[in-house]
Design an enzyme around this catalytic site. Structure first.
Site, PDB file in Angstrom:
ATOM      1  N   ALA A 153       0.793  -1.225   0.000  1.00  0.00           N
ATOM      2  CA  ALA A 153       0.000   0.000   0.000  1.00  0.00           C
ATOM      3  C   ALA A 153       0.830   1.284   0.000  1.00  0.00           C
ATOM      4  CB  ALA A 153      -0.938  -0.023   1.203  1.00  0.00           C
ATOM      5  N   ARG A 154       1.874   1.334   0.814  1.00  0.00           N
ATOM      6  CA  ARG A 154       2.572   2.612   1.000  1.00  0.00           C
ATOM      7  C   ARG A 154       3.538   2.945  -0.137  1.00  0.00           C
ATOM      8  NH1 ARG A 154       6.149   0.877   6.298  1.00  0.00           N
ATOM      9  NH2 ARG A 154       7.191  -0.941   5.430  1.00  0.00           N
ATOM     10  N   TYR A 169      11.245   0.508  -2.257  1.00  0.00           N
ATOM     11  CA  TYR A 169      12.236   1.244  -2.991  1.00  0.00           C
ATOM     12  C   TYR A 169      13.534   0.438  -3.008  1.00  0.00           C
ATOM     13  CZ  TYR A 169      13.779   2.163   1.810  1.00  0.00           C
ATOM     14  OH  TYR A 169      14.170   2.006   3.106  1.00  0.00           O
ATOM     15  N   GLU A 228      11.904  -2.963  -7.863  1.00  0.00           N
ATOM     16  CA  GLU A 228      11.878  -1.955  -6.798  1.00  0.00           C
ATOM     17  C   GLU A 228      12.280  -0.635  -7.439  1.00  0.00           C
ATOM     18  OE1 GLU A 228      10.963  -2.504  -3.705  1.00  0.00           O
ATOM     19  OE2 GLU A 228      11.477  -4.567  -3.169  1.00  0.00           O
TER      20      GLU A 228
HETATM   21  O1  0X9 Z   1       9.659  -7.688   0.597  1.00  0.00           O
HETATM   22  C1  0X9 Z   1       9.003  -7.528  -0.421  1.00  0.00           C
HETATM   23  O2  0X9 Z   1       7.905  -8.021  -0.608  1.00  0.00           O
HETATM   24  C2  0X9 Z   1       9.574  -6.649  -1.544  1.00  0.00           C
HETATM   25  N1  0X9 Z   1      10.269  -5.532  -0.992  1.00  0.00           N
HETATM   26  S1  0X9 Z   1       9.397  -4.295  -0.400  1.00  0.00           S
HETATM   27  O3  0X9 Z   1      10.262  -3.361   0.245  1.00  0.00           O
HETATM   28  N2  0X9 Z   1       8.723  -3.556  -1.611  1.00  0.00           N
HETATM   29  O4  0X9 Z   1       8.396  -4.823   0.448  1.00  0.00           O
HETATM   30  C3  0X9 Z   1      10.492  -7.502  -2.362  1.00  0.00           C
HETATM   31  C4  0X9 Z   1       9.725  -8.337  -3.290  1.00  0.00           C
HETATM   32  C5  0X9 Z   1      10.513  -9.423  -3.834  1.00  0.00           C
HETATM   33  N3  0X9 Z   1       9.688 -10.250  -4.593  1.00  0.00           N
HETATM   34  C6  0X9 Z   1       9.290 -11.471  -4.176  1.00  0.00           C
HETATM   35  N4  0X9 Z   1       9.694 -11.965  -3.062  1.00  0.00           N
HETATM   36  N5  0X9 Z   1       8.496 -12.103  -4.965  1.00  0.00           N
HETATM   37 ZN    ZN Z   2       6.721  -3.786  -1.822  1.00  0.00          ZN
END
Ligand code: 0X9
Ligand code: ZN
Length: 509
Positions: A264-265, A392, A466
């Protein structure tokens, strides 16, 4: 309490040295060392905020600190402190750098408990957050002129983004179809746009076929003429053929699915994704490269996937991350949609604690948002690329996140396309994006989108990106970065689609 395995990096990986150090350093298993680690580490992001008179969360004097963690002992200490104080992690716990939001009342105690080197990334978070809930629907959708870029000078609430989609559908009915992806727990509909040159293309094809038919008819007429008047000729081959009906236009273009707003953020995702949609739509017919791609591929673009969470960030708390589904703990709602996909669900790098911001949910696909995209992909059977936009860190990530030893059989093509996309992106404003698997370049995270789309959804070119920045503003990316971020990301996406077009000729239709 479930256990989570965190691979430990005692040296930076080869991948990390190949690039300027990404924000999230590689934590892959460089020396083969695996250490089990407690997973209750990602407290929900609504903690530690006071509300203003209208119930909108404030973050006065809160800091975002970048802490340098250099050993497993330090990491465990940080984890305990984060849990005790219910701090909001802006990146996952790992050896390397960890970004964490700390309320003013906890800063001294945090520094005493965690005396590791650290940098203040954001000295006072409230300075970057509007003082009150942003005014909703400042300008009605109908009044926007999407041909200049003014719409992308600001972030927009959900209603305005939905109106953008609606407006594209209404203005370009031959090119854009409104797609309903499904409904969320709070009853909001998730909208997408399907952009494809099929209608115009079909008209052109029908026209071309007609011309051919007429030409054939003329030829027939001339041989009929000779047959009529040349009694010596009795060859059946010179009899006129029957007029055939124009053939049905070919129906199955390969599809590319793109969305923002799983978290969301991360407001830059929906902003960039709407910009990409606008460019594909307005560029069709005038920009040769875009026209060719939109003729070949069907783009399904969903600006905001986690609509309930997104609305919550506009109306209650700018730092909310998860969706808004209830959990077993009434005061800790929300599942992290990006831990709830059904490939190697809950096998590490996610949390079983409903109060955690990385809560994976009670079972795979119980969260509505991942389920609706997965169903869409399975039903279509023709999706060849998927991009899930987050922020990010500036990373163009490939499968897998669930474990580092699992390498996709298509890794070479996926990496080549990803590196090309990152290069095309960098050529626009000079921003560097590291490319590599989720597990290797950030951290182990199971139940993520691209693992499922690749392994179960059959989507060869699956990515999670990201977007900007590398931590200077983090989730609070200033509005004047929306347009440059969109321009560079568009270049990456166009490169990717063009790479697929050229590499996978068998997919042309
Ligand atoms: O942790 C996450 O879900 C993602 N980073 S965030 O800071 N936007 O939350 C990374 C996503 C990596 N993708 C998958 N694990 N599929
Ligand atoms: Zn994310």
């Amino acid at each position: 309490m479930r256990l989570l395995t965190i691979p430990v990096a005692l040296a930076l990986s080869a991948l990390c040295t190949a690039y300027p150090q990404p924000l999230r350093q590689a934590n892959n298993n460089v020396q083969g060392q695996q250490i089990t680690f407690d997973s209750q580490h990602h407290p929900a992001s609504h903690y530690n905020a006071n509300n203003d008179n209208n119930g909108y969360a404030r973050f006065d004097d809160q800091q975002v600190l970048r802490v340098e963690v250099s050993s497993m002992e330090e990491l465990k200490k940080l984890e305990t402190t984060v849990e005790d104080k219910n701090l909001d992690l802006w990146s996952n716990l790992r050896i390397g750098t960890v970004d964490v939001r700390i309320p003013s009342s906890e800063i001294d105690a945090f520094k005493a408990a965690i005396p590791f080197p650290s940098t203040v990334m954001i000295p006072n978070l409230q300075d970057l957050v509007p003082d009150q809930a942003p005014a909703l629907n400042i300008q009605p959708a109908s009044s926007w002129n999407y041909t200049d870029n003014s719409f992308w000078e600001n972030y927009h609430d959900l209603a305005t983004l939905n109106n953008f989609t609606e407006s594209m559908v209404q203005q370009f009915p031959d090119l854009v179809t409104r797609t309903s992806m499904g409904f969320t727990h709070e009853g909001r509909e998730v909208f997408g746009m399907t952009i494809h040159g099929s209608k115009k293309r079909q008209q052109m094809e029908a026209l071309e076929e007609l011309v051919e038919e007429v030409e054939e008819l003329l030829e027939e007429a001339s041989s009929w003429w000779s047959w009529m008047f040349d009694s010596a000729s009795s060859s059946s081959s010179s009899k006129p053929k029957e007029l055939k009906k124009p053939s049905e236009p070919k129906k199955h273009p390969k599809a590319i699915v793109i969305h923002g707003g799983q978290h969301a953020r991360e407001w830059i995702g929906p902003a960039v994704v709407t910009y990409i949609a606008k460019e594909l739509i307005l560029g069709y017919g005038s920009n040769k490269k875009i026209t060719r791609l939109v003729d070949q591929f069907e783009f399904t673009i969903v600006p905001v996937l986690n609509v309930d969470g997104y609305a919550y960030t506009w109306e209650h708390n700018r730092m909310w991350r998860k969706n808004r589904q209830p959990t077993s703990i009434p005061f800790c709602p929300g599942i992290d949609p990006n831990r709830n996909w059904g490939y190697k669900f809950a096998t590490g790098g996610s949390s079983g604690n409903p109060c955690s911001d990385a809560y994976h949910g009670s079972e795979a696909f119980i969260a509505k948002e991942p389920k609706m995209i997965a169903d869409y992909i399975l039903k279509k059977e023709n999706v060849v690329s998927y991009i899930d936009f987050h922020s990010y860190s500036q990373l163009w990530m490939t499968p897998f996140g669930a474990d580092c030893s699992n390498i996709p059989k298509d890794d070479e093509d996926i990496m080549e396309a990803g590196m090309g996309a990152a290069k095309a992106l960098k050529d626009v404003h000079g921003k560097k994006f590291a490319v590599g698997s989720v597990c290797k370049i950030i951290y182990q995270a199971s139940g993520g989108s691209l693992d499922w789309t690749y392994a179960e959804g059959g989507v060869k070119y699956s990515y999670a990106v990201e977007l900007r920045d590398t931590g200077r503003h983090g989730f609070m990316l200033p509005e004047d970065e929306i347009i440059p971020s969109s321009e560079e990301t568009l270049a990456g996406v166009l490169h990717l689609a063009n790479f697929i077009r050229k590499r996978e000729k068998q997919w042309r239709y």
